[in-house]
Enzyme design. Structure first.
Site, short mmCIF file in Angstrom:
data_model
loop_
_atom_site.label_atom_id
_atom_site.label_comp_id
_atom_site.label_asym_id
_atom_site.label_seq_id
_atom_site.Cartn_x
_atom_site.Cartn_y
_atom_site.Cartn_z
N ARG A 1 -3.64 -10.18 4.69
CA ARG A 1 -4.02 -9.92 3.12
C ARG A 1 -2.87 -9.51 2.42
O ARG A 1 -2.33 -8.38 2.69
CB ARG A 1 -5.19 -9.25 3.01
CG ARG A 1 -5.76 -9.09 1.72
CD ARG A 1 -6.94 -7.85 1.66
NE ARG A 1 -7.61 -8.07 0.01
CZ ARG A 1 -7.02 -7.44 -0.86
NH1 ARG A 1 -6.02 -6.56 -0.53
NH2 ARG A 1 -7.63 -7.58 -1.92
N LYS B 1 0.80 -1.03 0.08
CA LYS B 1 -0.09 -0.19 0.00
C LYS B 1 0.89 1.19 -0.06
O LYS B 1 2.14 1.28 0.20
CB LYS B 1 -1.13 -0.02 1.06
CG LYS B 1 -2.09 -1.08 0.71
CD LYS B 1 -3.43 -0.91 1.63
CE LYS B 1 -4.46 -1.84 1.11
NZ LYS B 1 -5.46 -2.24 2.15
#
Ligand code: HH2
Length: 288
Positions: free
Chosen positions: A263, A229
Protein backbone atom coordinates in the site's frame (compact mmCIF):
# COMPACT_ATOMS: atom_id res chain seq x y z
CA UNK A 1 -18.67 -2.21 -18.90
CA UNK A 2 -17.55 -5.29 -16.94
CA UNK A 3 -17.68 -5.05 -13.17
CA UNK A 4 -14.26 -4.35 -11.74
CA UNK A 5 -14.74 -7.23 -9.32
CA UNK A 6 -14.52 -9.58 -12.30
CA UNK A 7 -11.14 -8.08 -13.07
CA UNK A 8 -10.11 -8.35 -9.44
CA UNK A 9 -10.91 -12.03 -9.33
CA UNK A 10 -8.88 -12.41 -12.53
CA UNK A 11 -5.96 -10.52 -10.96
CA UNK A 12 -6.12 -12.95 -7.99
CA UNK A 13 -4.23 -11.76 -4.98
CA UNK A 14 -1.03 -13.76 -5.20
CA UNK A 15 0.02 -15.98 -2.34
CA UNK A 16 3.60 -14.77 -2.33
CA UNK A 17 4.28 -16.25 1.08
CA UNK A 18 4.35 -19.66 -0.61
CA UNK A 19 5.46 -18.69 -4.10
CA UNK A 20 7.98 -15.83 -4.24
CA UNK A 21 7.70 -15.72 -8.04
CA UNK A 22 4.10 -14.54 -7.91
CA UNK A 23 3.69 -10.93 -8.94
CA UNK A 24 3.30 -8.40 -6.13
CA UNK A 25 0.43 -5.90 -6.40
CA UNK A 26 0.62 -2.16 -5.80
CA UNK A 27 -2.25 -0.46 -3.99
CA UNK A 28 -2.27 3.31 -4.53
CA UNK A 29 -3.50 5.38 -1.56
CA UNK A 30 -6.10 8.09 -2.17
CA UNK A 31 -7.22 9.93 0.95
CA UNK A 32 -10.19 12.22 0.36
CA UNK A 33 -9.75 13.92 3.71
CA UNK A 34 -8.67 17.31 5.01
CA UNK A 35 -6.38 15.80 7.67
CA UNK A 36 -4.61 12.60 6.56
CA UNK A 37 -1.03 12.58 7.82
CA UNK A 38 0.43 12.00 4.36
CA UNK A 39 -1.78 13.76 1.85
CA UNK A 40 -4.50 15.49 3.89
CA UNK A 41 -6.29 18.29 2.04
CA UNK A 42 -4.54 17.59 -1.27
CA UNK A 43 -7.25 15.45 -2.91
CA UNK A 44 -10.14 16.98 -1.08
CA UNK A 45 -12.34 17.63 -4.12
CA UNK A 46 -13.77 15.11 -6.58
CA UNK A 47 -11.75 16.60 -9.46
CA UNK A 48 -8.45 16.55 -7.57
CA UNK A 49 -9.08 13.01 -6.31
CA UNK A 50 -9.98 11.68 -9.76
CA UNK A 51 -6.90 13.34 -11.24
CA UNK A 52 -4.71 11.64 -8.65
CA UNK A 53 -6.44 8.29 -9.31
CA UNK A 54 -5.69 8.71 -13.02
CA UNK A 55 -2.05 9.50 -12.23
CA UNK A 56 -1.74 6.38 -10.07
CA UNK A 57 -3.46 4.20 -12.69
CA UNK A 58 -1.11 5.46 -15.41
CA UNK A 59 1.84 4.88 -13.07
CA UNK A 60 0.83 1.24 -12.72
CA UNK A 61 -1.32 0.85 -9.62
CA UNK A 62 -3.15 -2.50 -9.44
CA UNK A 63 -5.72 -1.28 -6.89
CA UNK A 64 -6.82 2.20 -5.77
CA UNK A 65 -7.58 2.46 -2.03
CA UNK A 66 -10.02 5.28 -1.25
CA UNK A 67 -10.52 6.54 2.30
CA UNK A 68 -12.59 9.37 3.75
CA UNK A 69 -11.48 9.19 7.40
CA UNK A 70 -7.96 9.81 8.64
CA UNK A 71 -6.80 7.13 11.06
CA UNK A 72 -3.56 8.82 12.04
CA UNK A 73 -2.98 8.75 15.82
CA UNK A 74 -5.46 11.05 17.54
CA UNK A 75 -7.34 11.97 14.32
CA UNK A 76 -10.81 13.48 14.73
CA UNK A 77 -13.66 10.98 14.32
CA UNK A 78 -15.71 11.60 11.17
CA UNK A 79 -19.44 10.88 10.90
CA UNK A 80 -20.46 8.17 8.45
CA UNK A 81 -22.46 10.75 6.49
CA UNK A 82 -19.38 12.95 6.08
CA UNK A 83 -17.19 9.98 5.18
CA UNK A 84 -19.70 8.99 2.49
CA UNK A 85 -20.02 12.56 1.20
CA UNK A 86 -16.25 12.59 0.68
CA UNK A 87 -15.70 9.26 -1.04
CA UNK A 88 -18.85 8.10 -2.87
CA UNK A 89 -18.67 10.65 -5.73
CA UNK A 90 -14.97 9.87 -6.16
CA UNK A 91 -15.59 6.12 -6.40
CA UNK A 92 -18.44 6.71 -8.89
CA UNK A 93 -16.26 9.02 -11.01
CA UNK A 94 -13.31 6.58 -11.07
CA UNK A 95 -15.64 3.73 -11.92
CA UNK A 96 -16.99 5.66 -14.92
CA UNK A 97 -13.53 5.73 -16.48
CA UNK A 98 -11.65 2.68 -15.20
CA UNK A 99 -12.22 -0.98 -14.40
CA UNK A 100 -9.24 -1.10 -12.05
CA UNK A 101 -10.16 -2.65 -8.69
CA UNK A 102 -11.09 -0.06 -6.05
CA UNK A 103 -10.93 -0.75 -2.35
CA UNK A 104 -12.78 1.30 0.23
CA UNK A 105 -10.80 2.10 3.37
CA UNK A 106 -13.56 2.19 5.98
CA UNK A 107 -14.54 0.73 9.35
CA UNK A 108 -18.22 1.44 8.74
CA UNK A 109 -20.59 -1.11 7.20
CA UNK A 110 -22.98 1.54 5.83
CA UNK A 111 -20.13 3.26 4.00
CA UNK A 112 -18.80 -0.07 2.72
CA UNK A 113 -22.23 -1.05 1.36
CA UNK A 114 -22.77 2.28 -0.44
CA UNK A 115 -19.21 2.25 -1.77
CA UNK A 116 -19.78 -1.22 -3.25
CA UNK A 117 -23.02 0.04 -4.82
CA UNK A 118 -20.96 2.80 -6.47
CA UNK A 119 -18.54 0.17 -7.81
CA UNK A 120 -15.93 -0.53 -5.11
CA UNK A 121 -14.62 -4.10 -5.19
CA UNK A 122 -12.76 -4.66 -1.92
CA UNK A 123 -13.29 -3.64 1.72
CA UNK A 124 -10.19 -2.46 3.58
CA UNK A 125 -11.18 -2.51 7.26
CA UNK A 126 -8.43 -1.31 9.63
CA UNK A 127 -10.49 -2.63 12.55
CA UNK A 128 -10.59 -6.18 11.11
CA UNK A 129 -14.41 -6.35 11.41
CA UNK A 130 -14.38 -5.25 15.09
CA UNK A 131 -15.59 -1.63 14.80
CA UNK A 132 -18.99 -2.17 13.19
CA UNK A 133 -20.92 -5.33 14.09
CA UNK A 134 -22.64 -5.20 10.66
CA UNK A 135 -19.41 -5.19 8.64
CA UNK A 136 -18.96 -8.98 8.37
CA UNK A 137 -22.51 -9.60 7.10
CA UNK A 138 -22.25 -6.61 4.74
CA UNK A 139 -19.04 -8.01 3.21
CA UNK A 140 -20.50 -11.52 3.03
CA UNK A 141 -23.66 -10.26 1.30
CA UNK A 142 -21.55 -8.35 -1.24
CA UNK A 143 -19.17 -11.27 -1.76
CA UNK A 144 -16.13 -9.00 -1.91
CA UNK A 145 -12.57 -9.60 -0.65
CA UNK A 146 -11.80 -8.09 2.76
CA UNK A 147 -8.51 -6.77 4.10
CA UNK A 148 -8.21 -7.37 7.85
CA UNK A 149 -5.67 -5.13 9.61
CA UNK A 150 -4.16 -5.56 13.06
CA UNK A 151 -4.36 -2.61 15.46
CA UNK A 152 -3.83 -2.47 19.21
CA UNK A 153 -6.39 0.00 20.63
CA UNK A 154 -8.19 2.55 18.45
CA UNK A 155 -6.79 5.42 16.37
CA UNK A 156 -7.56 7.74 19.30
CA UNK A 157 -5.53 5.74 21.82
CA UNK A 158 -3.27 3.37 19.89
CA UNK A 159 0.03 5.22 20.30
CA UNK A 160 -0.35 5.94 24.05
CA UNK A 161 1.67 2.97 25.32
CA UNK A 162 1.57 0.00 22.96
CA UNK A 163 2.75 -3.15 24.75
CA UNK A 164 3.48 -6.70 23.57
CA UNK A 165 5.65 -9.53 24.84
CA UNK A 166 6.08 -10.99 21.32
CA UNK A 167 4.54 -8.58 18.83
CA UNK A 168 4.60 -10.97 15.85
CA UNK A 169 3.25 -13.87 17.90
CA UNK A 170 0.43 -11.67 19.21
CA UNK A 171 -0.41 -10.41 15.71
CA UNK A 172 -0.57 -14.03 14.51
CA UNK A 173 -2.86 -15.00 17.42
CA UNK A 174 -5.07 -11.98 16.62
CA UNK A 175 -5.43 -13.14 13.02
CA UNK A 176 -6.14 -16.74 14.01
CA UNK A 177 -9.17 -15.45 15.91
CA UNK A 178 -10.19 -12.85 13.27
CA UNK A 179 -9.86 -15.28 10.34
CA UNK A 180 -11.98 -17.84 12.11
CA UNK A 181 -14.60 -15.15 12.89
CA UNK A 182 -14.58 -13.95 9.27
CA UNK A 183 -14.88 -17.47 7.85
CA UNK A 184 -17.75 -18.27 10.23
CA UNK A 185 -19.46 -15.17 8.83
CA UNK A 186 -19.13 -16.58 5.30
CA UNK A 187 -16.10 -14.63 4.09
CA UNK A 188 -13.53 -16.48 2.03
CA UNK A 189 -11.35 -13.94 0.16
CA UNK A 190 -9.30 -12.61 3.06
CA UNK A 191 -6.09 -10.57 3.13
CA UNK A 192 -4.19 -9.85 6.35
CA UNK A 193 -2.16 -6.76 7.24
CA UNK A 194 0.09 -6.39 10.33
CA UNK A 195 -0.93 -2.71 10.62
CA UNK A 196 2.40 -0.90 10.63
CA UNK A 197 2.11 2.17 12.90
CA UNK A 198 -1.22 1.12 14.43
CA UNK A 199 -0.56 0.64 18.16
CA UNK A 200 3.14 -0.11 17.67
CA UNK A 201 6.39 1.50 18.75
CA UNK A 202 9.34 1.85 16.39
CA UNK A 203 10.76 -1.46 17.68
CA UNK A 204 7.41 -3.25 17.26
CA UNK A 205 7.20 -2.04 13.63
CA UNK A 206 10.76 -3.12 12.89
CA UNK A 207 10.29 -6.53 14.49
CA UNK A 208 7.08 -7.16 12.52
CA UNK A 209 8.76 -6.19 9.25
CA UNK A 210 11.78 -8.37 10.08
CA UNK A 211 9.60 -11.35 10.99
CA UNK A 212 7.00 -10.97 8.23
CA UNK A 213 7.50 -14.54 6.92
CA UNK A 214 6.11 -15.85 10.24
CA UNK A 215 2.68 -14.63 9.06
CA UNK A 216 2.89 -17.29 6.33
CA UNK A 217 1.55 -19.80 8.86
CA UNK A 218 -1.88 -18.13 8.45
CA UNK A 219 -2.07 -19.09 4.77
CA UNK A 220 -3.43 -15.73 3.54
CA UNK A 221 -1.96 -13.09 1.23
CA UNK A 222 -0.29 -10.34 3.27
CA UNK A 223 -0.66 -6.61 2.60
CA UNK A 224 1.82 -4.16 4.14
CA UNK A 225 1.53 -0.37 4.43
CA UNK A 226 4.75 1.40 5.40
CA UNK A 227 4.48 4.32 2.98
CA UNK A 228 5.51 7.69 4.51
CA UNK A 229 4.78 6.42 8.05
CA UNK A 230 6.25 8.04 11.13
CA UNK A 231 8.59 5.14 11.98
CA UNK A 232 10.50 6.11 8.81
CA UNK A 233 10.80 9.66 10.13
CA UNK A 234 11.98 8.30 13.50
CA UNK A 235 14.77 6.43 11.72
CA UNK A 236 15.85 9.08 9.20
CA UNK A 237 14.63 12.40 10.60
CA UNK A 238 12.72 13.02 7.36
CA UNK A 239 9.39 14.87 7.39
CA UNK A 240 6.35 13.16 5.85
CA UNK A 241 6.80 14.41 2.25
CA UNK A 242 10.49 13.44 2.33
CA UNK A 243 10.04 9.80 3.34
CA UNK A 244 10.14 8.30 -0.16
CA UNK A 245 13.59 6.67 0.23
CA UNK A 246 12.52 5.05 3.51
CA UNK A 247 9.21 4.01 1.95
CA UNK A 248 10.98 2.32 -0.94
CA UNK A 249 13.53 0.61 1.31
CA UNK A 250 10.86 -0.78 3.62
CA UNK A 251 8.61 -1.87 0.74
CA UNK A 252 11.43 -3.70 -1.01
CA UNK A 253 12.25 -5.39 2.28
CA UNK A 254 8.71 -6.76 2.69
CA UNK A 255 8.53 -7.59 -1.03
CA UNK A 256 11.57 -9.81 -0.47
CA UNK A 257 9.75 -11.47 2.42
CA UNK A 258 6.67 -12.42 0.47
CA UNK A 259 4.20 -9.52 0.88
CA UNK A 260 1.45 -9.87 -1.75
CA UNK A 261 0.27 -6.25 -1.80
CA UNK A 262 2.13 -3.01 -1.04
CA UNK A 263 0.00 0.00 0.00
CA UNK A 264 1.85 3.08 -1.29
CA UNK A 265 1.38 6.78 -1.98
CA UNK A 266 4.16 7.12 -4.59
CA UNK A 267 3.07 4.56 -7.17
CA UNK A 268 5.45 5.56 -9.96
CA UNK A 269 8.57 5.44 -7.79
CA UNK A 270 7.55 2.18 -6.15
CA UNK A 271 6.74 0.55 -9.47
CA UNK A 272 10.20 1.44 -10.79
CA UNK A 273 11.82 0.07 -7.64
CA UNK A 274 9.81 -3.16 -7.92
CA UNK A 275 10.61 -3.53 -11.60
CA UNK A 276 14.32 -3.43 -10.81
CA UNK A 277 14.06 -5.74 -7.80
CA UNK A 278 11.93 -8.27 -9.71
CA UNK A 279 14.26 -8.21 -12.72
CA UNK A 280 17.26 -8.93 -10.49
CA UNK A 281 15.38 -11.69 -8.68
CA UNK A 282 14.39 -13.15 -12.06
CA UNK A 283 10.73 -13.50 -11.07
CA UNK A 284 7.58 -11.99 -12.60
CA UNK A 285 8.13 -8.67 -14.31
CA UNK A 286 6.36 -5.50 -13.26
CA UNK A 287 6.87 -3.51 -16.44
CA UNK A 288 4.22 -0.95 -17.47
N1 HH2 B 1 -2.58 2.76 6.83
C1 HH2 B 1 -3.35 3.87 6.83
C2 HH2 B 1 -4.70 3.81 6.46
N2 HH2 B 1 -5.26 2.64 6.06
N3 HH2 B 1 -5.06 0.33 5.62
C3 HH2 B 1 -4.33 -0.78 5.62
N4 HH2 B 1 -4.87 -1.95 5.23
N5 HH2 B 1 -3.00 -0.78 5.99
C4 HH2 B 1 -2.37 0.36 6.40
O1 HH2 B 1 -1.17 0.29 6.75
C5 HH2 B 1 -3.14 1.57 6.43
C6 HH2 B 1 -4.51 1.52 6.03
C7 HH2 B 1 -2.74 5.16 7.26
O2 HH2 B 1 -2.14 5.81 6.18
P1 HH2 B 1 -2.85 6.96 5.33
O3 HH2 B 1 -4.09 6.42 4.68
O4 HH2 B 1 -1.86 7.51 4.38
O5 HH2 B 1 -3.18 8.09 6.37
P2 HH2 B 1 -4.49 8.53 7.16
O6 HH2 B 1 -4.99 7.38 7.97
O7 HH2 B 1 -4.04 9.70 8.00
O8 HH2 B 1 -5.53 8.93 6.14
Amino acid sequence: MPRASEHFSKVQLPDRMRNPHERCLLMGVLNVTPDSFSDGGVYNSVDAAVLQARTMITAGADIIDIGGESTRPGAAVVTEAEEQRRILPVIAAIRRESVLPVSVDTRNAGTARLAIEEGADIINDISALRHDPRMAETAAAAGVPVILMHMQGTPATMQHAPRYTDVTGEVIAFFEERLSFARDAGLSQLVIDPGIGFGKTLDHNLQLLRELPRLGVLGCPVLVGTSRKSFLGALTGADTPDRLPGSIASNLHVWGRGAAVLRVHDVRAMRDALTVAEAIAGGGTHAV
